[in-house]
Design an enzyme around this catalytic site. Structure first.
Site: not given
Ligand code: NAD
Ligand code: UDP
Length: 310
Positions: A11-12, A32, A36, A101, A144, A158, A174, A185
């Site tokens: 993922g990202f 993975d 996504t 686990g 979520y 745990y 992020t 996003r």
């Molecule tokens: P992302 O969607 O790019 O990455 C998530 C990854 O998890 C993907 O590669 C997806 O294929 C994999 N995945 C999803 N379900 C799975 C499953 N059942 N088994 C195995 N792999 C699975 O998102 P991200 O932005 O890189 O987020 C990574 C983590 O950080 C997530 O847990 C997310 O909740 C957390 N997080 C991200 C943000 C952000 O702003 N990006 C903010 C808060 C928390």
């Molecule tokens: N948002 C927006 N226009 C867009 C996408 C999102 O105004 O095209 C707003 C959304 O309603 C939220 C904020 O931007 O208030 C951040 O949204 P995002 O989905 O990136 O993150 P999260 O809500 O999970 O923090």
């Protein structure tokens, strides 16, 4: 050299973390199911002797001898996690359950990627780790938010019951290269629309705020949390305290891209938090960490990344 399992590694955030760990010389398993994420994100690592990639779904058990686990597997953007909300809850809860686990059996450390969403629509601003949050348990974001909250519970239980070396980070919004262009996003929506000359969609009045952290800052914070002593569980906030309204963000994107895109206003999604900003006092004290990349600089890197694609 440590053996490190990164779930959600394609993922990202996971792909940036894998890159950092591989470059630091660790033996990395990137796990993975490509829900996504994509292999393209880690293409440049495939073939390196200290990197392997495994297709697996964390809702099923996985076994490997490892020293550290970073559990990132979970869709993170609202359109992705709302696409199949039952799968999202299962990923959050069964995922951490199986990995706990594994951590118990191998006595390894496990860092769980939780989120600022556990604070919901916060009544306290900025949000310290001690705040219990204001979360709707039955709304469209609940799969979520509540999934992540329950995962924190399992990580702590745990730790208390079985001595697992759990560490919980709460990640605030992020951004960076390798985000998916159409993940819905706000950063990607605004940047892609600006580059294509399409309308920029502001949800609600655009006065809601978020704090945006550049991915390199987060990765540094994650590595430092993993290195803390065994009994440090967190939770610990990792985010950039700079706070911006969506209108301010849109203006900055227009300025940096030089785009003539128009702002259009659309309805605010259900349960959309009004404000969000991390209190990072604990991270500063505990890790000697704070974000270094200002929004303007980080956004420019994202714009450069997407410029090649659009
Ligand atoms: P992302 O969607 O790019 O990455 C998530 C990854 O998890 C993907 O590669 C997806 O294929 C994999 N995945 C999803 N379900 C799975 C499953 N059942 N088994 C195995 N792999 C699975 O998102 P991200 O932005 O890189 O987020 C990574 C983590 O950080 C997530 O847990 C997310 O909740 C957390 N997080 C991200 C943000 C952000 O702003 N990006 C903010 C808060 C928390
Ligand atoms: N948002 C927006 N226009 C867009 C996408 C999102 O105004 O095209 C707003 C959304 O309603 C939220 C904020 O931007 O208030 C951040 O949204 P995002 O989905 O990136 O993150 P999260 O809500 O999970 O923090």
């Amino acid at each position: 050299m440590k053996r490190v399992l990164v779930t959600g590694g394609a993922g990202f955030i996971g792909s940036h973390l894998c890159e950092r760990l591989v470059n630091d010389g660790h033996d990395v398993i990137c796990l993975d199911n490509y829900y996504t994420g994509s292999k393209e994100n880690v293409w440049h690592l495939i073939g390196k002797p200290n990197f392997e990639i495994v297709r697996h779904d964390v809702t099923q058990p996985y076994w490997a001898e490892v020293d550290e686990i970073y559990n990132l597997a979970c869709p993170a953007s609202p359109i992705h996690y709302q696409h199949d909300p039952i799968q999202t809850t299962k990923t959050a809860i069964f995922g951490i359950y199986h990995l706990m686990g594994l951590a118990r059996r191998t006595h390894c450390k496990i860092l769980h990627a939780s989120t600022s969403e556990v604070y919901g629509d916060p009544a306290i601003h900025p949000q310290p780790e001690s705040y219990w949050g204001n979360v709707n348990p039955i709304g469209i974001r609940s799969c979520y938010d509540e999934g992540k909250r329950c995962a924190e519970t399992l990580a702590m239980d745990y730790h208390r019951l079985h001595g697992v070396r759990s560490k919980i980070i709460r990640i605030f919004n992020t951004y960076g290269p390798k985000m998916q262009a159409y993940d819905g996003r706000v950063i990607t929506n605004f940047v892609v629309s600006a580059l294509k000359g399409e309308d920029i969609t502001i949800y609600g009045d655009g006065k809601q705020t978020r704090s945006f952290q550049y991915v390199d800052d987060l990765i540094e914070g994650m590595i430092r949390v993993m290195a803390t002593e065994d009994d440090f569980t967190g939770p610990i906030n990792l985010g950039n305290p700079g706070e911006f309204s969506m209108l301010e963000l849109a203006e900055l994107v227009l300025e940096l891209t030089g785009s003539k895109s128009k702002l259009v206003f659309m309805p605010l999604p259900q349960d959309d938090p009004r404000q969000r900003k991390p209190d990072i006092t604990l991270a500063k004290q505990k890790l000697g960490w704070e974000p270094k990349v200002p929004l303007r600089e980080g956004l420019q890197k994202v714009i450069d990344y997407f410029k090649d694609r659009f």
